[in-house]
Every structure is written in C-alpha cells, then in structure tokens.
Design a protein around this motif. Structure first.
Motif, mmCIF file in Angstrom:
data_model
loop_
_atom_site.group_PDB
_atom_site.id
_atom_site.type_symbol
_atom_site.label_atom_id
_atom_site.label_comp_id
_atom_site.label_asym_id
_atom_site.label_seq_id
_atom_site.Cartn_x
_atom_site.Cartn_y
_atom_site.Cartn_z
ATOM 1 N N ALA A 96 45.203 48.363 -33.730
ATOM 2 C CA ALA A 96 44.252 47.314 -33.342
ATOM 3 C C ALA A 96 44.993 46.092 -32.795
ATOM 4 O O ALA A 96 44.534 45.445 -31.845
ATOM 5 C CB ALA A 96 43.383 46.941 -34.535
ATOM 6 N N THR A 97 46.146 45.792 -33.385
ATOM 7 C CA THR A 97 46.935 44.642 -32.925
ATOM 8 C C THR A 97 47.441 44.869 -31.508
ATOM 9 O O THR A 97 47.362 43.979 -30.647
ATOM 10 C CB THR A 97 48.130 44.412 -33.874
ATOM 11 O OG1 THR A 97 47.638 44.219 -35.199
ATOM 12 C CG2 THR A 97 48.960 43.214 -33.448
ATOM 13 N N LEU A 98 47.953 46.064 -31.239
ATOM 14 C CA LEU A 98 48.504 46.347 -29.898
ATOM 15 C C LEU A 98 47.404 46.337 -28.840
ATOM 16 O O LEU A 98 47.583 45.812 -27.738
ATOM 17 C CB LEU A 98 49.242 47.694 -29.902
ATOM 18 C CG LEU A 98 49.916 48.054 -28.582
ATOM 19 C CD1 LEU A 98 50.977 47.036 -28.192
ATOM 20 C CD2 LEU A 98 50.540 49.459 -28.651
ATOM 21 N N VAL A 99 46.243 46.890 -29.189
ATOM 22 C CA VAL A 99 45.125 46.906 -28.243
ATOM 23 C C VAL A 99 44.703 45.471 -27.937
ATOM 24 O O VAL A 99 44.518 45.107 -26.766
ATOM 25 C CB VAL A 99 43.945 47.734 -28.824
ATOM 26 C CG1 VAL A 99 42.670 47.518 -28.016
ATOM 27 C CG2 VAL A 99 44.320 49.218 -28.856
ATOM 28 N N VAL A 141 52.635 40.859 -28.676
ATOM 29 C CA VAL A 141 52.177 40.583 -30.041
ATOM 30 C C VAL A 141 52.701 39.211 -30.496
ATOM 31 O O VAL A 141 51.991 38.454 -31.161
ATOM 32 C CB VAL A 141 52.624 41.716 -31.000
ATOM 33 C CG1 VAL A 141 52.317 41.374 -32.446
ATOM 34 C CG2 VAL A 141 51.954 43.027 -30.607
ATOM 35 N N GLU A 142 53.941 38.867 -30.089
ATOM 36 C CA GLU A 142 54.468 37.533 -30.387
ATOM 37 C C GLU A 142 53.550 36.470 -29.793
ATOM 38 O O GLU A 142 53.284 35.445 -30.420
ATOM 39 C CB GLU A 142 55.874 37.361 -29.796
ATOM 40 C CG GLU A 142 56.955 38.174 -30.487
ATOM 41 C CD GLU A 142 58.212 38.247 -29.619
ATOM 42 O OE1 GLU A 142 58.680 39.367 -29.366
ATOM 43 O OE2 GLU A 142 58.691 37.192 -29.179
ATOM 44 N N GLN A 143 53.071 36.729 -28.586
ATOM 45 C CA GLN A 143 52.190 35.748 -27.922
ATOM 46 C C GLN A 143 50.860 35.578 -28.649
ATOM 47 O O GLN A 143 50.186 34.566 -28.468
ATOM 48 C CB GLN A 143 51.939 36.150 -26.466
ATOM 49 C CG GLN A 143 53.171 35.962 -25.602
ATOM 50 C CD GLN A 143 52.823 35.968 -24.117
ATOM 51 O OE1 GLN A 143 51.850 35.365 -23.675
ATOM 52 N NE2 GLN A 143 53.623 36.674 -23.338
ATOM 53 N N LEU A 144 50.478 36.560 -29.468
ATOM 54 C CA LEU A 144 49.270 36.404 -30.286
ATOM 55 C C LEU A 144 49.547 35.527 -31.502
ATOM 56 O O LEU A 144 48.643 35.219 -32.269
ATOM 57 C CB LEU A 144 48.763 37.772 -30.779
ATOM 58 C CG LEU A 144 48.277 38.780 -29.750
ATOM 59 C CD1 LEU A 144 47.792 40.050 -30.457
ATOM 60 C CD2 LEU A 144 47.160 38.195 -28.900
ATOM 61 N N GLY A 145 50.835 35.179 -31.709
ATOM 62 C CA GLY A 145 51.188 34.339 -32.847
ATOM 63 C C GLY A 145 51.523 35.138 -34.098
ATOM 64 O O GLY A 145 51.663 34.566 -35.187
ATOM 65 N N LEU A 146 51.656 36.467 -33.943
ATOM 66 C CA LEU A 146 51.983 37.311 -35.095
ATOM 67 C C LEU A 146 53.494 37.517 -35.178
ATOM 68 O O LEU A 146 54.208 37.389 -34.183
ATOM 69 C CB LEU A 146 51.283 38.664 -34.973
ATOM 70 C CG LEU A 146 49.753 38.587 -34.966
ATOM 71 C CD1 LEU A 146 49.147 39.953 -34.673
ATOM 72 C CD2 LEU A 146 49.245 38.067 -36.316
ATOM 73 N N THR A 147 53.953 37.875 -36.376
ATOM 74 C CA THR A 147 55.384 38.079 -36.576
ATOM 75 C C THR A 147 55.776 39.512 -36.252
ATOM 76 O O THR A 147 55.183 40.467 -36.767
ATOM 77 C CB THR A 147 55.778 37.748 -38.030
ATOM 78 O OG1 THR A 147 55.417 36.396 -38.277
ATOM 79 C CG2 THR A 147 57.270 37.937 -38.259
#
Ligand code: CTP
Ligand code: MG
Length: 258
Positions: free
Chosen positions: A197-200, A217-223
C-alpha cells in the motif's frame, strides 16, 4: 540452499494476515544504451542465458516469493513471455508479463498496476542486477515483515564522492563544490522491498523523476531502512560489468562443481 530462511510472518502493516504473500516486480524495459548497441539489455545473454532469466530466478529462489511480474520492453512482451515459458522456474512461482514504459518509474508503475490482490509485500528488482544472492532477497523481505514500510540493500562506498558544478560540455573540467563525508553515504541496490500500500501510494503521489523507488517513499515522509547489500548485486550498466558478471557466473559454476 537453506530450507526456509524466513521466520513466519509477524503482525505488522505488511503482514497483518498470516497469508501475507510477496510478489516481485522486475523492470526490464530499458534499452541498455550505456552497454552499447544490441538487443535490449535484459535480453542479452550471460553464460548463455538471458540476463532477465537470471534476475527472475534470483527472485524465485526466495521461498517467500510466489509471483514475479516482469515489465518487458514496450514491444517485447510476447518474446519475454516465450522466454519465461522456455526456462524452468520453481513450481511455487507464478509469473506475469506486462509491457513497460518510457522511464523506469513508469515501468515499475505499470508492473504495480498489474499486481493481483493478495500480495501485501512487493519487491522491485532491476533485471540489470541478475546475480543478487537469495540471502539478500530474504533479508529485504524479513525487514519488511518486521514492520519497515521500505527497505533497501546498501553498501559502503569504495570511492570518495565529490559534488561538482556540472560542465555544459561533457569532459570539460568541473569545479568541485563539496566532499560529503563518505562514512555517511551508502550505494543502494535492489531488490528494494515495500509494504504494498505504501509503494502504490508513493507511485500515485510523487511526480518528480527519481532513480529508485525508495526515494519516493522518503518523499512521503516515511522512514526507509537499509539492510546489508552484496557485491554480487551490482548493476550491469557498462561493457566491463558484463565481463564481471561472466566471471561471477564462472566462479559459481566452479564452486557448484565441488
Ligand atoms: N527500465 C525499465 N524501463 C525503462 C528504463 C529502465 O524497466 N524505461 C529498467 C531496466 O530494464 C533495468 C532497470 O530499469 O532493469 C535499471 O535501469 P538501467 O540500469 O538504467 O537500465 P537501462 O535503462 O536499460 O540502461 P541505460 O540507462 O544504459 O539505457
Ligand atoms: Mg536507464
């Protein structure tokens, strides 16, 4: 090969259900311009077998991977499908072939769009990294199962890296503007592993050009976290890399003989 190197799925976003399954998307739609003239890079032979087949087998070698989605050159899907039909894969592994796009990012997105329901962990693996060992693949999957939304295999750098002001004309001297502390830098490889779900969401949200999926994913603010990479997971990019890949295969054949 070990019997089952992976622990049972643990409760986390990617594997809340014990049925959490892992699929691998393999972008293989590039031309291979830096390798020089010839067939699309993924279809060129290494030890007599197309690079793409090595990459598919490297993913299928992990007992956790039950589906491989190959993203073929835009007009090469039928050819890739017959190649996969002609080369043995483990019985537990299904595969799908879809045509790719103009950029790697677009090709990965097309692969993700083709992914059926029921796969909660997704690996994205370059066809151009045909020799990644199964232990690296399993380490990535394990870290996603342990709860990381995004995982990249990474190695320390051998060379010192300089930031420059790029010259307008290639080959002209370029002023150096900084030397980042090498001990803080890592070279990252694939497979990169994700909570699906995160990658999508990353592919739906991020519009900048990127060179890997984890940076979205970094750009979403996730680690994003790293696990140890492997020197045999290098990317076949330039002609000398083909020489190295053939040498690695020859060494494996020799070792398998004993
Ligand atoms: N890739 C892709 N679709 C594209 C471009 C690249 O699926 N439009 C894939 C390549 O097939 C490769 C991976 O992305 O497996 C990494 O890209 P790279 O090593 O740059 O391969 P190429 O783009 O084929 O090589 P070059 O940049 O030298 O043309
Ligand atoms: Mg490229």
């Amino acid at each position: 090969m070990s019997d089952d190197p992976l622990p049972p799925p643990s409760p986390n976003p990617a594997s809340g259900r014990t049925t959490a399954r892992t699929a691998a998307v393999i972008p293989a739609a590039g031309r291979g311009v830096r390798l020089g003239p010839g067939a699309p890079k993924a279809l060129r032979a290494l030890g007599g077998t197309p690079m793409l087949i090595h990459a598919v087998r490297a993913m299928a070698a992990s007992r956790a991977v039950s589906l491989v989605v190959v993203v073929a050159p835009p007009d090469g899907a039928p050819e890739v499908k017959s190649l996969l039909d002609a080369h043995a894969l483990p019985d537990r592994t299904d595969f799908l072939v879809v045509p790719g796009g103009e950029s790697r990012q677009e090709s990965v997105k097309l692969g993700l769009d083709a992914l059926p329901p029921g796969y909660d962990i997704v690996l994205v693996h370059d066809a151009a990294r045909p020799l990644v060992p199964v232990d690296t693949v399993d380490a990535v999957i394990e870290a996603v199962r342990d709860g990381a939304p995004a995982v990249v295999p990474a190695l320390p750098l051998a060379d010192t890296v300089k930031q420059v002001e790029p010259a307008d004309v290639p080959g002209e001297p370029e002023p150096v503007v900084a030397t980042p502390d090498r001990s803080l830098l890592r070279a990252v490889q694939t497979p990169q592993g994700f909570d699906r779900a995160t990658l999508v969401r990353a592919h739906e949200t991020v519009e900048d050009d990127v060179t890997d999926d984890a940076s979205m994913v970094e750009q979403l603010g996730l680690t994003v976290v790293t696990v140890p990479g492997h020197e045999e997971a290098f990317k076949v990019t330039r002609p000398l890399d083909m020489v190295l890949a053939e040498a690695v295969l020859a060494r494996r054949r020799l070792n398998d003989g004993f």
